[in-house]
Design a protein around this motif. Sequence first.
Motif, PDB file in Angstrom:
ATOM      1  N   ARG A  45      98.086  24.078  30.339  1.00 32.25           N
ATOM      2  CA  ARG A  45      99.350  24.076  31.085  1.00 32.25           C
ATOM      3  C   ARG A  45     100.436  22.806  30.474  1.00 32.25           C
ATOM      4  N   LEU A  46      99.757  21.769  30.201  1.00 30.75           N
ATOM      5  CA  LEU A  46     100.497  20.581  30.113  1.00 30.75           C
ATOM      6  C   LEU A  46     100.464  20.135  28.666  1.00 30.75           C
ATOM      7  N   VAL A  93      88.260  11.683  40.473  1.00 24.76           N
ATOM      8  CA  VAL A  93      88.518  12.824  39.366  1.00 24.76           C
ATOM      9  C   VAL A  93      89.120  14.011  39.817  1.00 24.76           C
ATOM     10  N   LEU A  94      88.824  14.357  40.940  1.00 24.39           N
ATOM     11  CA  LEU A  94      89.449  15.755  41.746  1.00 24.39           C
ATOM     12  C   LEU A  94      91.006  15.403  42.082  1.00 24.39           C
ATOM     13  N   LEU A  95      90.941  14.054  42.738  1.00 26.88           N
ATOM     14  CA  LEU A  95      92.570  13.552  43.298  1.00 26.88           C
ATOM     15  C   LEU A  95      93.462  13.257  41.841  1.00 26.88           C
ATOM     16  N   LEU A  98      94.632  16.575  40.564  1.00 28.54           N
ATOM     17  CA  LEU A  98      95.590  17.231  41.344  1.00 28.54           C
ATOM     18  C   LEU A  98      96.904  16.505  41.170  1.00 28.54           C
ATOM     19  N   LEU A  99      97.013  15.123  40.823  1.00 28.52           N
ATOM     20  CA  LEU A  99      98.270  14.542  40.889  1.00 28.52           C
ATOM     21  C   LEU A  99      98.891  14.142  39.398  1.00 28.52           C
ATOM     22  N   THR A 100      98.025  14.644  38.331  1.00 28.04           N
ATOM     23  CA  THR A 100      98.412  14.250  37.036  1.00 28.04           C
ATOM     24  C   THR A 100      99.588  15.170  36.649  1.00 28.04           C
ATOM     25  N   ARG A 101     100.409  14.765  35.762  1.00 29.60           N
ATOM     26  CA  ARG A 101     101.658  15.383  35.410  1.00 29.60           C
ATOM     27  C   ARG A 101     101.780  15.250  33.634  1.00 29.60           C
TER      28      ARG A 101
END
Length: 295
Positions: A45-46, A93-95, A98-101
Amino acid sequence: MLDHILRGNFSNLQDSLHKATRKLEFWLLAIWTSFIAINITLVVRLGENIDEIAIQILTWAVALLLAIRNRSNFKFESTPSAIAIGTLLIIWVLLKSLLTRRTTDILFILTPVMATVGVALIGSGWKGLKQYWQPILLAATLGIPVAFLFAAIEKVIPVNVFTAQFANSALWYSGVKVVQNGITIVSQFGAVEVARGCAGLPPILMLLRITLMFVLVFPVSKVHMWIMFPAAIAIAFIVNSLRVALLVIVSGQADAFKYWHAGDGSQIFSVAAVAILLGLCNYLTKDDEDEYEDV
């Protein structure tokens, strides 16, 4: 096990942990696979580079294959400290996922190796990490800060200058009248400047990663291994230089230049480089596979 801990009875903690981790074998694989799916989804996606996305998917597939293939040899004997650290790594890692852009975030780049190490710690503890060296090594290749690596290499080795020289020589021997001035190639068709992005480092890194995966999956002798890695560098450099030479020829045609520079045409050279490398690896390892089967 939890009841004993709450009561303050730690006498059988090691045995309880041993049994618990064996029951968690399936769930650890499920957690790791879930993270892989999340990581690939974010990269798709990114991310913008098709080669990087393809390598990300291929690397995870090979790492998962190696883990499943070697699962019968894994010993699940963890410790409280290893479980605690591993759990914290997975939560972090999960956090972060979830927060990466953006996929270029250095902390996001490190999430593959952190997640893999975290799962390994929960499963086998500090002493058992070496059992997972293959998946950890592959995950570490996804944690390479590419921009910093390329910048450091280019400060020492002028790769774009070498690329311009090779492309200029290829054109000259082909009968094209060319003049090279540093990283600029001038011909009757137009002029092309070989910027750092076209220097060939991305395809070189891509082929080195593919070679590493090939070596880990298939039986390869040390002699052939020492041939494959330099060959990967040479193939990537030559194919990319030929692409630059083609760009010089079509430099006067805007549509053609765009197609071969940033369009689907650029992917043709990537596919060609990978095909040549895999053909060479397959040729070199024919005898190795025969010896492996005999053993």
